[in-house]
Design a protein around this motif. Structure first.
Motif, PDB file in Angstrom:
ATOM      1  N   PHE A  33       0.834  -1.202   0.000  1.00  0.00           N
ATOM      2  CA  PHE A  33       0.000   0.000   0.000  1.00  0.00           C
ATOM      3  C   PHE A  33       0.871   1.255   0.000  1.00  0.00           C
ATOM      4  CE2 PHE A  33      -2.226   3.340   2.387  1.00  0.00           C
ATOM      5  CZ  PHE A  33      -3.366   3.489   1.614  1.00  0.00           C
ATOM      6  N   LEU A  34       1.967   1.233   0.770  1.00  0.00           N
ATOM      7  CA  LEU A  34       2.873   2.381   0.802  1.00  0.00           C
ATOM      8  C   LEU A  34       3.621   2.536  -0.518  1.00  0.00           C
ATOM      9  CD1 LEU A  34       4.331   1.953   4.406  1.00  0.00           C
ATOM     10  CD2 LEU A  34       2.612   3.607   3.652  1.00  0.00           C
ATOM     11  N   VAL A  35       3.985   1.420  -1.144  1.00  0.00           N
ATOM     12  CA  VAL A  35       4.682   1.491  -2.428  1.00  0.00           C
ATOM     13  C   VAL A  35       3.756   2.013  -3.520  1.00  0.00           C
ATOM     14  CG1 VAL A  35       5.834   0.129  -4.216  1.00  0.00           C
ATOM     15  CG2 VAL A  35       6.302  -0.334  -1.794  1.00  0.00           C
ATOM     16  N   LEU A  36       2.517   1.543  -3.535  1.00  0.00           N
ATOM     17  CA  LEU A  36       1.561   2.007  -4.546  1.00  0.00           C
ATOM     18  C   LEU A  36       1.250   3.490  -4.398  1.00  0.00           C
ATOM     19  CD1 LEU A  36      -0.971  -0.983  -4.654  1.00  0.00           C
ATOM     20  CD2 LEU A  36       0.792  -0.388  -6.333  1.00  0.00           C
ATOM     21  N   ILE A  48       6.824   8.643  -0.026  1.00  0.00           N
ATOM     22  CA  ILE A  48       8.266   8.721  -0.207  1.00  0.00           C
ATOM     23  C   ILE A  48       8.999   8.862   1.122  1.00  0.00           C
ATOM     24  CG2 ILE A  48       8.555  11.222  -0.430  1.00  0.00           C
ATOM     25  CD1 ILE A  48      10.330  10.663  -2.870  1.00  0.00           C
ATOM     26  N   ILE A  49       8.289   9.369   2.140  1.00  0.00           N
ATOM     27  CA  ILE A  49       8.906   9.490   3.467  1.00  0.00           C
ATOM     28  C   ILE A  49       9.197   8.112   4.051  1.00  0.00           C
ATOM     29  CG2 ILE A  49       8.565  10.361   5.811  1.00  0.00           C
ATOM     30  CD1 ILE A  49       6.872  12.571   4.684  1.00  0.00           C
ATOM     31  N   PHE A  50       8.335   7.138   3.753  1.00  0.00           N
ATOM     32  CA  PHE A  50       8.511   5.788   4.280  1.00  0.00           C
ATOM     33  C   PHE A  50       9.566   4.996   3.505  1.00  0.00           C
ATOM     34  CE2 PHE A  50       4.355   7.027   5.719  1.00  0.00           C
ATOM     35  CZ  PHE A  50       4.248   6.465   6.983  1.00  0.00           C
ATOM     36  N   LEU A  51       9.725   5.281   2.228  1.00  0.00           N
ATOM     37  CA  LEU A  51      10.553   4.438   1.370  1.00  0.00           C
ATOM     38  C   LEU A  51      11.972   4.957   1.191  1.00  0.00           C
ATOM     39  CD1 LEU A  51       7.912   3.712  -1.423  1.00  0.00           C
ATOM     40  CD2 LEU A  51       8.405   2.372   0.615  1.00  0.00           C
ATOM     41  N   ILE A  52      12.171   6.256   1.242  1.00  0.00           N
ATOM     42  CA  ILE A  52      13.476   6.857   0.941  1.00  0.00           C
ATOM     43  C   ILE A  52      13.995   7.564   2.181  1.00  0.00           C
ATOM     44  CG2 ILE A  52      14.714   8.499  -0.531  1.00  0.00           C
ATOM     45  CD1 ILE A  52      12.692   7.995  -2.693  1.00  0.00           C
ATOM     46  N   LEU A  53      15.306   7.473   2.399  1.00  0.00           N
ATOM     47  CA  LEU A  53      15.929   8.134   3.541  1.00  0.00           C
ATOM     48  C   LEU A  53      15.785   9.643   3.429  1.00  0.00           C
ATOM     49  CD1 LEU A  53      19.218   6.067   3.969  1.00  0.00           C
ATOM     50  CD2 LEU A  53      16.976   5.689   5.015  1.00  0.00           C
ATOM     51  N   PHE A  85       8.632   1.253   7.915  1.00  0.00           N
ATOM     52  CA  PHE A  85       8.518   0.516   6.660  1.00  0.00           C
ATOM     53  C   PHE A  85       9.470  -0.673   6.637  1.00  0.00           C
ATOM     54  CE2 PHE A  85      10.066  -0.242   2.314  1.00  0.00           C
ATOM     55  CZ  PHE A  85       8.883  -0.590   1.694  1.00  0.00           C
ATOM     56  N   TYR A  86      10.715  -0.453   7.026  1.00  0.00           N
ATOM     57  CA  TYR A  86      11.680  -1.550   6.988  1.00  0.00           C
ATOM     58  C   TYR A  86      11.441  -2.555   8.118  1.00  0.00           C
ATOM     59  CZ  TYR A  86      14.053   0.993   3.337  1.00  0.00           C
ATOM     60  OH  TYR A  86      14.338   1.626   2.148  1.00  0.00           O
ATOM     61  N   LEU A 173      17.744  -0.681  13.488  1.00  0.00           N
ATOM     62  CA  LEU A 173      16.635  -0.274  14.357  1.00  0.00           C
ATOM     63  C   LEU A 173      15.340  -0.965  13.937  1.00  0.00           C
ATOM     64  CD1 LEU A 173      17.376   3.556  14.657  1.00  0.00           C
ATOM     65  CD2 LEU A 173      17.653   1.834  16.449  1.00  0.00           C
ATOM     66  N   ALA A 174      15.114  -1.076  12.629  1.00  0.00           N
ATOM     67  CA  ALA A 174      13.895  -1.724  12.142  1.00  0.00           C
ATOM     68  C   ALA A 174      13.859  -3.192  12.550  1.00  0.00           C
ATOM     69  CB  ALA A 174      13.805  -1.589  10.622  1.00  0.00           C
ATOM     70  N   TYR A 175      15.000  -3.877  12.452  1.00  0.00           N
ATOM     71  CA  TYR A 175      15.013  -5.303  12.807  1.00  0.00           C
ATOM     72  C   TYR A 175      14.697  -5.508  14.282  1.00  0.00           C
ATOM     73  CZ  TYR A 175      16.560 -10.063  13.584  1.00  0.00           C
ATOM     74  OH  TYR A 175      16.599 -11.384  13.950  1.00  0.00           O
ATOM     75  N   TRP A 176      15.315  -4.727  15.144  1.00  0.00           N
ATOM     76  CA  TRP A 176      15.093  -4.949  16.570  1.00  0.00           C
ATOM     77  C   TRP A 176      13.717  -4.472  17.005  1.00  0.00           C
ATOM     78  CZ3 TRP A 176      17.799  -8.385  18.853  1.00  0.00           C
ATOM     79  CH2 TRP A 176      19.109  -8.643  18.448  1.00  0.00           C
ATOM     80  N   PHE A 177      13.158  -3.473  16.333  1.00  0.00           N
ATOM     81  CA  PHE A 177      11.779  -3.087  16.630  1.00  0.00           C
ATOM     82  C   PHE A 177      10.799  -4.168  16.185  1.00  0.00           C
ATOM     83  CE2 PHE A 177      12.942   1.485  17.216  1.00  0.00           C
ATOM     84  CZ  PHE A 177      12.248   1.669  18.403  1.00  0.00           C
ATOM     85  N   HIS A 178      11.131  -4.898  15.134  1.00  0.00           N
ATOM     86  CA  HIS A 178      10.231  -5.950  14.671  1.00  0.00           C
ATOM     87  C   HIS A 178      10.170  -7.104  15.677  1.00  0.00           C
ATOM     88  CE1 HIS A 178      12.716  -9.451  13.595  1.00  0.00           C
ATOM     89  NE2 HIS A 178      11.634 -10.002  13.100  1.00  0.00           N
TER      90      HIS A 178
END
Length: 373
Positions: A33-36, A48-53, A85-86, A173-178
């Motif tokens: 949904f975020l990519v679309l 784009i805030i979610f996908l790109i740094l 996102f990640y 950070l994304a991995y440990w939050f998951h």
């Protein structure tokens, strides 16, 4: 952590069992949904805030040659969107490895539930630590940290990061939050929750601390050292788990573990002494707004945190191994006494307290293995 297989029965939509069985598919839907959202002009700016740094700065032409990069990054609030996102990506990869690799191995070997949990946990962490070690080492080489160790205590110009450095920290950070939603997805028992929460929280605390204090090179080096020790730990655990003859692998890990702790303490002390203190003298206008947070409070916090956590995990290891040594000694002593009672006294029937069957049950490999694992 395991991955719950889908049963033949279809649970009600949006029920707890439905979420547990299809959490990877739900995460994929949110990510898609975020990519679309990039396809439409009205939602592209949000997606784009979610996908790109975010929080990038173009380097002036005069400084471009010295810095070796056209764009540098600093941290900001928008980084939380990228972490979210990640984190979804980490959940999807976690479920993919579980379903197509670990579950097939467990099914082929016909492991018990306890062995499945051990395989799932060590298998997932082994993949993550292996990829992180390779990735982190490549960044250290590209950033010239191995050829020029002084980068560990010399702050980057303007307190900024390269793209690969920032993406590495965002991914970590994304991995440990998951790990927090995974505790719910896998239905971790309440008595096991504190240990998992402490383990995840300590990693998040130190990774976020290095990221927010711009100690990127130091944090990356310490992470690579820590992940290498943890990778060896889980690999030795898997070998010992498959065959208890691999006891030497456990002993090798203990030596590497202690050496890793010593190297971590030495690197932390040298960096704090040469970088933070010296950088504070050269920059008296230290404040968080200008991006320079290497003040005296940060020096004390970094050094205290590093020394405390290294001492804590070392003490925990020594306590566990001392307890194991005492238990093994008691088992051997009790085993010798029971053998004497069996030879001197009358032979007991199977299942009695002084019989051979009970003795074999006490000294059986599964129980000893569970204590080691």
């Amino acid at each position: 952590m395991g991955f719950r297989k889908k049963s033949s029965k279809n649970p009600p939509v949006l029920s707890q069992e439905f979420i547990l069985q299809n959490h990877a598919d739900l995460a994929s839907c949110v990510g898609m949904f975020l990519v679309l959202g990039l396809m439409f002009e009205g939602t592209a700016e949000v997606s784009i805030i979610f996908l790109i740094l975010q929080h990038s700065v173009i380097v002036p032409a005069g400084e471009e040659a010295a810095l070796g990069s056209k764009t540098l990054y600093y941290y900001g609030v928008k980084d939380l969107a990228a972490v979210f996102f990640y984190m979804l990506v980490a959940i999807i990869i976690h479920a993919t490895i579980q379903e197509y690799v670990l579950d097939k191995i467990s099914k082929r070997m016909q492991f018990t539930k306890a062995k499945q949990n051990k395989l799932n946990e060590s298998g997932q962490f082994s993949v993550f630590y292996f990829v992180s070690c390779i990735w982190g080492t490549l960044i250290l080489i590209s950033e010239n940290c191995l050829s020029d160790p002084t980068l560990l205590w010399r702050a980057h110009s303007h307190n900024m990061m390269t793209f690969q450095m920032k993406f590495f920290y965002i991914s970590q950070l994304a991995y440990w939050f998951h790990g927090f939603p995974e505790l719910y997805f896998q239905k971790i028992k309440k008595q096991e929750l504190p240990g998992h929460l402490i383990y995840i929280g300590l990693h998040l605390f130190h990774i976020a601390g290095a990221y927010l204090l711009y100690l990127n090179h130091l944090g990356l080096l310490l992470l690579v050292l820590h992940y290498f020790v943890e990778l060896l730990s889980h690999m030795c655990g898997l070998y010992y788990f498959s065959d208890e003859k691999y006891q030497k692998g456990i002993s090798l890990w203990v030596i590497v573990f202690i050496l890793g702790r010593l190297v971590t303490l030495i690197v932390s002390l040298v960096t704090v002494g040469l970088h933070l203190a010296g950088y504070q003298i050269e920059n008296t206008d230290s404040d968080a707004i200008s991006g320079n947070v290497n003040v005296l409070a940060a020096e004390i916090a970094v050094l205290s945190s590093s020394c405390t956590i290294q001492a804590y995990i070392t003490w925990t290891l020594l306590t566990v191994w001392l307890q194991r040594w005492v238990e093994d000694s008691n088992l051997q002593a009790s085993g010798g006494k029971k053998k004497k009672l069996v030879t001197k006294g009358k032979p007991s029937r199977k299942g009695t307290e002084n019989g051979v069957e009970t003795l074999n049950r006490v000294d059986s490999p599964p129980k000893r293995k569970d204590k080691c694992s």
